[in-house]
Design a protein around this motif. Sequence first.
Motif, mmCIF file in Angstrom:
data_model
loop_
_atom_site.group_PDB
_atom_site.id
_atom_site.type_symbol
_atom_site.label_atom_id
_atom_site.label_comp_id
_atom_site.label_asym_id
_atom_site.label_seq_id
_atom_site.Cartn_x
_atom_site.Cartn_y
_atom_site.Cartn_z
ATOM 1 N N TYR A 158 8.578 5.388 -13.511
ATOM 2 C CA TYR A 158 9.490 5.471 -12.369
ATOM 3 C C TYR A 158 9.164 4.408 -11.322
ATOM 4 C CZ TYR A 158 11.386 9.800 -14.195
ATOM 5 O OH TYR A 158 12.010 10.730 -14.980
ATOM 6 N N GLU A 159 8.558 3.338 -11.785
ATOM 7 C CA GLU A 159 8.243 2.241 -10.874
ATOM 8 C C GLU A 159 9.507 1.668 -10.234
ATOM 9 O OE1 GLU A 159 4.965 2.712 -13.779
ATOM 10 O OE2 GLU A 159 7.150 2.478 -13.959
ATOM 11 N N TRP A 160 10.621 1.750 -10.980
ATOM 12 C CA TRP A 160 11.890 1.254 -10.448
ATOM 13 C C TRP A 160 12.297 1.983 -9.174
ATOM 14 C CZ3 TRP A 160 15.744 4.828 -9.857
ATOM 15 C CH2 TRP A 160 15.604 6.015 -10.576
ATOM 16 N N PHE A 161 12.015 3.295 -9.128
ATOM 17 C CA PHE A 161 12.374 4.072 -7.946
ATOM 18 C C PHE A 161 11.481 3.671 -6.774
ATOM 19 C CE2 PHE A 161 12.080 7.911 -5.264
ATOM 20 C CZ PHE A 161 13.421 8.067 -4.953
ATOM 21 N N CYS B 92 2.849 9.681 1.641
ATOM 22 C CA CYS B 92 1.592 9.852 0.911
ATOM 23 C C CYS B 92 1.922 10.280 -0.513
ATOM 24 C CB CYS B 92 0.706 10.895 1.584
ATOM 25 S SG CYS B 92 0.258 10.487 3.285
ATOM 26 N N GLY B 93 1.804 9.362 -1.460
ATOM 27 C CA GLY B 93 2.123 9.700 -2.837
ATOM 28 C C GLY B 93 2.439 8.454 -3.639
ATOM 29 N N THR B 94 2.479 8.626 -4.940
ATOM 30 C CA THR B 94 2.825 7.543 -5.856
ATOM 31 C C THR B 94 3.906 8.034 -6.810
ATOM 32 O OG1 THR B 94 1.052 8.222 -7.354
ATOM 33 C CG2 THR B 94 0.527 6.507 -5.747
ATOM 34 N N ALA B 95 4.431 7.127 -7.601
ATOM 35 C CA ALA B 95 5.463 7.481 -8.575
ATOM 36 C C ALA B 95 4.828 7.760 -9.931
ATOM 37 C CB ALA B 95 6.481 6.349 -8.701
ATOM 38 N N PHE B 96 5.462 8.622 -10.716
ATOM 39 C CA PHE B 96 5.046 8.823 -12.095
ATOM 40 C C PHE B 96 5.233 7.523 -12.878
ATOM 41 C CE2 PHE B 96 5.769 13.561 -11.738
ATOM 42 C CZ PHE B 96 4.466 13.902 -12.063
ATOM 43 N N GLU B 97 4.411 7.329 -13.894
ATOM 44 C CA GLU B 97 4.575 6.183 -14.772
ATOM 45 C C GLU B 97 5.978 6.208 -15.380
ATOM 46 O OE1 GLU B 97 2.492 4.194 -18.750
ATOM 47 O OE2 GLU B 97 1.554 5.918 -17.744
ATOM 48 N N ARG C 251 5.092 13.257 -4.556
ATOM 49 C CA ARG C 251 5.475 12.189 -5.469
ATOM 50 C C ARG C 251 6.620 11.360 -4.895
ATOM 51 N NH1 ARG C 251 2.302 10.389 -9.633
ATOM 52 N NH2 ARG C 251 1.175 12.174 -10.480
ATOM 53 N N LEU C 252 6.585 10.070 -5.166
ATOM 54 C CA LEU C 252 7.726 9.229 -4.813
ATOM 55 C C LEU C 252 8.764 9.412 -5.906
ATOM 56 C CD1 LEU C 252 5.872 5.957 -3.701
ATOM 57 C CD2 LEU C 252 6.481 7.969 -2.327
ATOM 58 N N SER C 253 9.727 10.269 -5.659
ATOM 59 C CA SER C 253 10.717 10.585 -6.683
ATOM 60 C C SER C 253 11.972 11.140 -6.039
ATOM 61 C CB SER C 253 10.166 11.599 -7.692
ATOM 62 O OG SER C 253 10.112 12.895 -7.124
ATOM 63 N N GLU C 254 13.067 11.059 -6.788
ATOM 64 C CA GLU C 254 14.318 11.637 -6.303
ATOM 65 C C GLU C 254 14.186 13.146 -6.142
ATOM 66 O OE1 GLU C 254 18.112 9.243 -7.703
ATOM 67 O OE2 GLU C 254 16.797 9.630 -9.421
ATOM 68 N N ARG D 263 10.149 0.778 -6.311
ATOM 69 C CA ARG D 263 10.617 -0.536 -5.843
ATOM 70 C C ARG D 263 11.844 -0.375 -4.945
ATOM 71 N NH1 ARG D 263 9.419 -2.074 -11.211
ATOM 72 N NH2 ARG D 263 11.616 -1.864 -11.815
ATOM 73 N N GLN D 264 12.729 0.527 -5.325
ATOM 74 C CA GLN D 264 13.912 0.769 -4.499
ATOM 75 C C GLN D 264 13.520 1.267 -3.101
ATOM 76 O OE1 GLN D 264 16.649 3.429 -6.439
ATOM 77 N NE2 GLN D 264 17.386 1.882 -7.879
ATOM 78 N N LEU D 265 12.514 2.136 -3.060
ATOM 79 C CA LEU D 265 12.060 2.649 -1.767
ATOM 80 C C LEU D 265 11.494 1.527 -0.899
ATOM 81 C CD1 LEU D 265 10.271 5.955 -2.868
ATOM 82 C CD2 LEU D 265 12.548 5.739 -1.856
ATOM 83 N N HIS D 266 10.695 0.655 -1.507
ATOM 84 C CA HIS D 266 10.120 -0.460 -0.748
ATOM 85 C C HIS D 266 11.223 -1.388 -0.246
ATOM 86 C CE1 HIS D 266 5.697 -0.111 -1.073
ATOM 87 N NE2 HIS D 266 5.957 0.570 -2.182
ATOM 88 N N GLU D 267 12.214 -1.642 -1.083
ATOM 89 C CA GLU D 267 13.322 -2.497 -0.670
ATOM 90 C C GLU D 267 14.094 -1.861 0.482
ATOM 91 O OE1 GLU D 267 15.538 -2.974 -4.243
ATOM 92 O OE2 GLU D 267 14.040 -4.282 -5.197
ATOM 93 N N ARG D 268 14.309 -0.545 0.401
ATOM 94 C CA ARG D 268 15.034 0.146 1.479
ATOM 95 C C ARG D 268 14.225 0.114 2.765
ATOM 96 N NH1 ARG D 268 17.475 1.006 5.007
ATOM 97 N NH2 ARG D 268 18.903 2.693 5.570
ATOM 98 N N ALA D 269 12.902 0.285 2.638
ATOM 99 C CA ALA D 269 12.047 0.301 3.830
ATOM 100 C C ALA D 269 11.968 -1.067 4.497
ATOM 101 C CB ALA D 269 10.650 0.774 3.453
ATOM 102 N N ALA D 270 12.250 -2.114 3.740
ATOM 103 C CA ALA D 270 12.196 -3.467 4.298
ATOM 104 C C ALA D 270 13.499 -3.870 4.978
ATOM 105 C CB ALA D 270 11.868 -4.465 3.193
#
Length: 248
Positions: A113-116, A106-111, A77-80, A118-125
């Motif tokens: 936790y889309e904010w988290f 490989c994974g998605t966030a729980f409903e 999961r994409l999670s803290e 988004r933070q990951l995508h921003e950090r990866a960019a």
Amino acid sequence: EDSGPRLALRMLGLPILLAQRVVVNSHASAKTLIDVTPRARDRVQVVYNGVPGPPDPASASRRTDPDQPLGIVLVGRLSERKGTDVALEAVARLRSAGRDVRLVLCGTAFEGYEWFERQLHERAAAPDLAGAVEFRGYVSPTWTALAEADVVIVPSRVEPFGNTAVEALLAERPLVASRTQGLAEIVDHGRTGLQVPPGDAEALSQALATLGDDPALARRLAAAGRADAEQRFSVAGYAAAMREAVSA
């Protein structure tokens, strides 16, 4: 799990007092359960999960040169809780040191936790990670993704067991996992994989650098990890232990 208000944990544990036998998937889970429900002590039995291996025999990593790019895979999961943010920071440190390192998530966030995510995508960019992180989404089965990895990481902050870690071992991939709860029971540090403190991006980057610099060590750990996982976490062993628990 051992996190959360103690009163809530005790309430969740009360129903097990109706059981004659309580099967838990790790000694960490057993300790947590007994801590909040001491009367269950004599009823608790640890049976490690039985984890099916890959449908085809696992093959050792083809990486033999320390100068080759290092491919890292994280399944979860994409999670803290799963430490996805820690993985990004560790890879950023390695790339800032001039290492050619790539990370596949490989994974998605729980409903909710889309904010988290988004933070990951921003950090990866950000400049230090741009182009080095692939968000692959939900993947099942995971064997193809694991086969692509030079190293698999499980940087969870909490993990009562850790099926993904066992799958990495069964895929014969060198594993770096957090030294927390059930993961600490899966990995024998220095023999079947490497352990790092949870939430410590610097320690994770150092462990990855160690494996990246020594492909022979990585292969030895992976081979030992696979043999150990096949023995301790087999489906047949799980079935036998569950039969014994029920018949008793």
